[in-house]
Design a protein around this motif. Structure first.
Motif, PDB file in Angstrom:
ATOM      1  N   PHE A 120       0.839  -1.196   0.000  1.00  0.00           N
ATOM      2  CA  PHE A 120       0.000   0.000   0.000  1.00  0.00           C
ATOM      3  C   PHE A 120       0.874   1.245   0.000  1.00  0.00           C
ATOM      4  CE2 PHE A 120       0.810  -1.507   4.262  1.00  0.00           C
ATOM      5  CZ  PHE A 120       1.147  -0.374   4.983  1.00  0.00           C
ATOM      6  N   ARG A 121       0.239   2.384  -0.280  1.00  0.00           N
ATOM      7  CA  ARG A 121       0.953   3.660  -0.258  1.00  0.00           C
ATOM      8  C   ARG A 121       0.340   4.575   0.795  1.00  0.00           C
ATOM      9  NH1 ARG A 121       1.282   5.910  -6.292  1.00  0.00           N
ATOM     10  NH2 ARG A 121      -0.925   5.308  -6.248  1.00  0.00           N
ATOM     11  N   MET A 122       1.224   5.263   1.511  1.00  0.00           N
ATOM     12  CA  MET A 122       0.803   6.209   2.538  1.00  0.00           C
ATOM     13  C   MET A 122       1.172   7.633   2.128  1.00  0.00           C
ATOM     14  SD  MET A 122      -0.512   4.494   5.182  1.00  0.00           S
ATOM     15  CE  MET A 122      -0.479   5.762   6.455  1.00  0.00           C
ATOM     16  N   ILE A 123       0.330   8.583   2.525  1.00  0.00           N
ATOM     17  CA  ILE A 123       0.688   9.996   2.407  1.00  0.00           C
ATOM     18  C   ILE A 123       1.589  10.313   3.593  1.00  0.00           C
ATOM     19  CG2 ILE A 123      -0.160  12.373   2.399  1.00  0.00           C
ATOM     20  CD1 ILE A 123      -2.824  11.260   1.319  1.00  0.00           C
ATOM     21  N   VAL A 124       2.788  10.815   3.309  1.00  0.00           N
ATOM     22  CA  VAL A 124       3.797  11.026   4.347  1.00  0.00           C
ATOM     23  C   VAL A 124       4.258  12.482   4.355  1.00  0.00           C
ATOM     24  CG1 VAL A 124       6.118  10.380   5.125  1.00  0.00           C
ATOM     25  CG2 VAL A 124       4.580   8.635   4.207  1.00  0.00           C
ATOM     26  N   PHE A 125       4.347  13.038   5.541  1.00  0.00           N
ATOM     27  CA  PHE A 125       4.888  14.388   5.699  1.00  0.00           C
ATOM     28  C   PHE A 125       6.402  14.288   5.792  1.00  0.00           C
ATOM     29  CE2 PHE A 125       6.403  17.694   8.735  1.00  0.00           C
ATOM     30  CZ  PHE A 125       6.154  18.815   7.958  1.00  0.00           C
ATOM     31  N   ARG A 126       7.086  14.816   4.773  1.00  0.00           N
ATOM     32  CA  ARG A 126       8.543  14.869   4.781  1.00  0.00           C
ATOM     33  C   ARG A 126       8.996  15.979   3.834  1.00  0.00           C
ATOM     34  NH1 ARG A 126      13.011   9.982   3.942  1.00  0.00           N
ATOM     35  NH2 ARG A 126      14.788  11.177   4.738  1.00  0.00           N
ATOM     36  N   PRO A 127       9.026  17.210   4.320  1.00  0.00           N
ATOM     37  CA  PRO A 127       9.408  18.333   3.460  1.00  0.00           C
ATOM     38  C   PRO A 127      10.862  18.223   3.014  1.00  0.00           C
ATOM     39  CG  PRO A 127       9.275  19.022   5.752  1.00  0.00           C
ATOM     40  CD  PRO A 127       8.726  17.632   5.694  1.00  0.00           C
ATOM     41  N   PHE A 128      11.150  18.772   1.841  1.00  0.00           N
ATOM     42  CA  PHE A 128      12.510  18.698   1.312  1.00  0.00           C
ATOM     43  C   PHE A 128      13.325  19.906   1.768  1.00  0.00           C
ATOM     44  CE2 PHE A 128       9.793  20.669  -1.935  1.00  0.00           C
ATOM     45  CZ  PHE A 128      10.460  21.861  -2.175  1.00  0.00           C
ATOM     46  N   LYS A 129      14.630  19.758   1.743  1.00  0.00           N
ATOM     47  CA  LYS A 129      15.523  20.843   2.136  1.00  0.00           C
ATOM     48  C   LYS A 129      15.322  22.035   1.204  1.00  0.00           C
ATOM     49  CE  LYS A 129      20.355  21.974   3.094  1.00  0.00           C
ATOM     50  NZ  LYS A 129      21.752  21.481   3.148  1.00  0.00           N
ATOM     51  N   GLY A 130      15.151  23.206   1.789  1.00  0.00           N
ATOM     52  CA  GLY A 130      14.926  24.414   1.013  1.00  0.00           C
ATOM     53  C   GLY A 130      13.460  24.771   0.873  1.00  0.00           C
ATOM     54  N   GLU A 131      12.565  23.858   1.252  1.00  0.00           N
ATOM     55  CA  GLU A 131      11.130  24.139   1.152  1.00  0.00           C
ATOM     56  C   GLU A 131      10.729  25.164   2.215  1.00  0.00           C
ATOM     57  OE1 GLU A 131       6.877  21.724   0.777  1.00  0.00           O
ATOM     58  OE2 GLU A 131       8.726  20.643   1.229  1.00  0.00           O
ATOM     59  N   VAL A 132       9.849  26.078   1.839  1.00  0.00           N
ATOM     60  CA  VAL A 132       9.377  27.116   2.761  1.00  0.00           C
ATOM     61  C   VAL A 132       7.983  26.746   3.256  1.00  0.00           C
ATOM     62  CG1 VAL A 132       8.736  29.544   2.998  1.00  0.00           C
ATOM     63  CG2 VAL A 132      10.774  28.912   1.688  1.00  0.00           C
ATOM     64  N   LEU A 133       7.830  26.704   4.587  1.00  0.00           N
ATOM     65  CA  LEU A 133       6.565  26.329   5.216  1.00  0.00           C
ATOM     66  C   LEU A 133       6.165  27.395   6.234  1.00  0.00           C
ATOM     67  CD1 LEU A 133       7.388  22.574   5.990  1.00  0.00           C
ATOM     68  CD2 LEU A 133       6.216  23.478   3.979  1.00  0.00           C
ATOM     69  N   THR A 134       4.940  27.300   6.707  1.00  0.00           N
ATOM     70  CA  THR A 134       4.484  28.190   7.770  1.00  0.00           C
ATOM     71  C   THR A 134       4.012  27.376   8.966  1.00  0.00           C
ATOM     72  OG1 THR A 134       2.253  28.286   6.824  1.00  0.00           O
ATOM     73  CG2 THR A 134       3.782  30.041   6.205  1.00  0.00           C
ATOM     74  N   ALA A 159      15.326  24.372  10.913  1.00  0.00           N
ATOM     75  CA  ALA A 159      14.915  25.377   9.934  1.00  0.00           C
ATOM     76  C   ALA A 159      15.666  26.682  10.149  1.00  0.00           C
ATOM     77  CB  ALA A 159      13.407  25.608  10.039  1.00  0.00           C
ATOM     78  N   SER A 160      15.425  27.638   9.252  1.00  0.00           N
ATOM     79  CA  SER A 160      16.054  28.952   9.366  1.00  0.00           C
ATOM     80  C   SER A 160      15.066  30.039   8.974  1.00  0.00           C
ATOM     81  CB  SER A 160      17.298  29.043   8.471  1.00  0.00           C
ATOM     82  OG  SER A 160      16.923  29.014   7.101  1.00  0.00           O
TER      83      SER A 160
END
Length: 203
Positions: free
Chosen positions: A71-85, A179-180
């Motif tokens: 099966f496939r899962m939706i996974v939270f794993r942001p990539f380096k350089g991604e901007v989030l809030t 993060a920065s």
């Protein structure tokens, strides 16, 4: 921010689940086992995306079925350089702790803040001094940050004779993001709203 990850597992379906369609029973079991849990070196599982393969069930001694599932899962794993809030949870001299709606382990170290930032120990808040003004990073304020790295900690079971004792390894979260906030547009969202509005009016 989100990725699809493939898993293979042998799942046990107890007899009471036989009253439901097999796919429904498997989906419930997968979400129960994986949703909102960190899988080492993969990320934070959010929910099941789809079933890829389902084997014939093998009946066990308890009358339940053992089923091999892909099966496939939706996974939270942001990539380096991604901007989030997110929102500021707390602050110490070491840096700023940030949370999102579903993830609490984001940390902006002091070295990752804007030049000219200082920590007010009395108020427990970071302050960015810029253009003769002080900009406060208050708790619960919305903050925009850039992902710089990630840390996975393999949390092995605690042996019975060590339970109750302090363990630095088990006090660490299984998955954390560093993060920065050192670029224009990063930091508190409210800092940049007026500037963005002025830019839109000038167009």
């Amino acid at each position: 921010m989100f990725i699809l990850s493939k898993f293979t597992d042998l799942l046990h379906l107890p007899p009471p689940t036989f009253a439901h369609p097999t796919a429904t029973a498997l989906e419930d079991r997968i979400n129960e086992k994986y949703a909102n849990k960190v899988v080492h070196n993969i990320g934070l599982c959010i929910s099941l995306y789809d079933l890829s393969k389902v084997s014939e069930g093998m009946i066990g001694q308890d009358g339940g079925a053992h089923v091999n599932v892909e099966f496939r899962m939706i996974v939270f794993r942001p990539f380096k350089g991604e901007v989030l809030t997110g929102r500021i949870s707390s602050a110490t001299a070491a840096g700023v702790k940030v949370r999102t709606d579903f993830f609490d382990e984001v940390f902006v170290p002091a070295a990752g803040l804007f030049e000219g930032s200082r920590f007010d120990g009395k108020e427990q808040v970071w302050i960015w001094h810029n253009d003769d003004q002080d900009f406060y990073m208050d708790k619960n304020e919305v903050i925009r940050f850039r992902v710089e790295g990630e840390v996975f900690v393999d949390q092995l079971p605690v042996p019975p004779h060590l339970k109750g004792e302090e363990s630095s390894l088990h006090n660490k979260p299984p998955y954390a993001i560093t993060a920065s906030c050192q670029q224009a547009g990063l930091g508190l969202v409210s800092w940049w709203v007026e500037e963005e509005e002025d830019g839109e009016e000038g167009e």
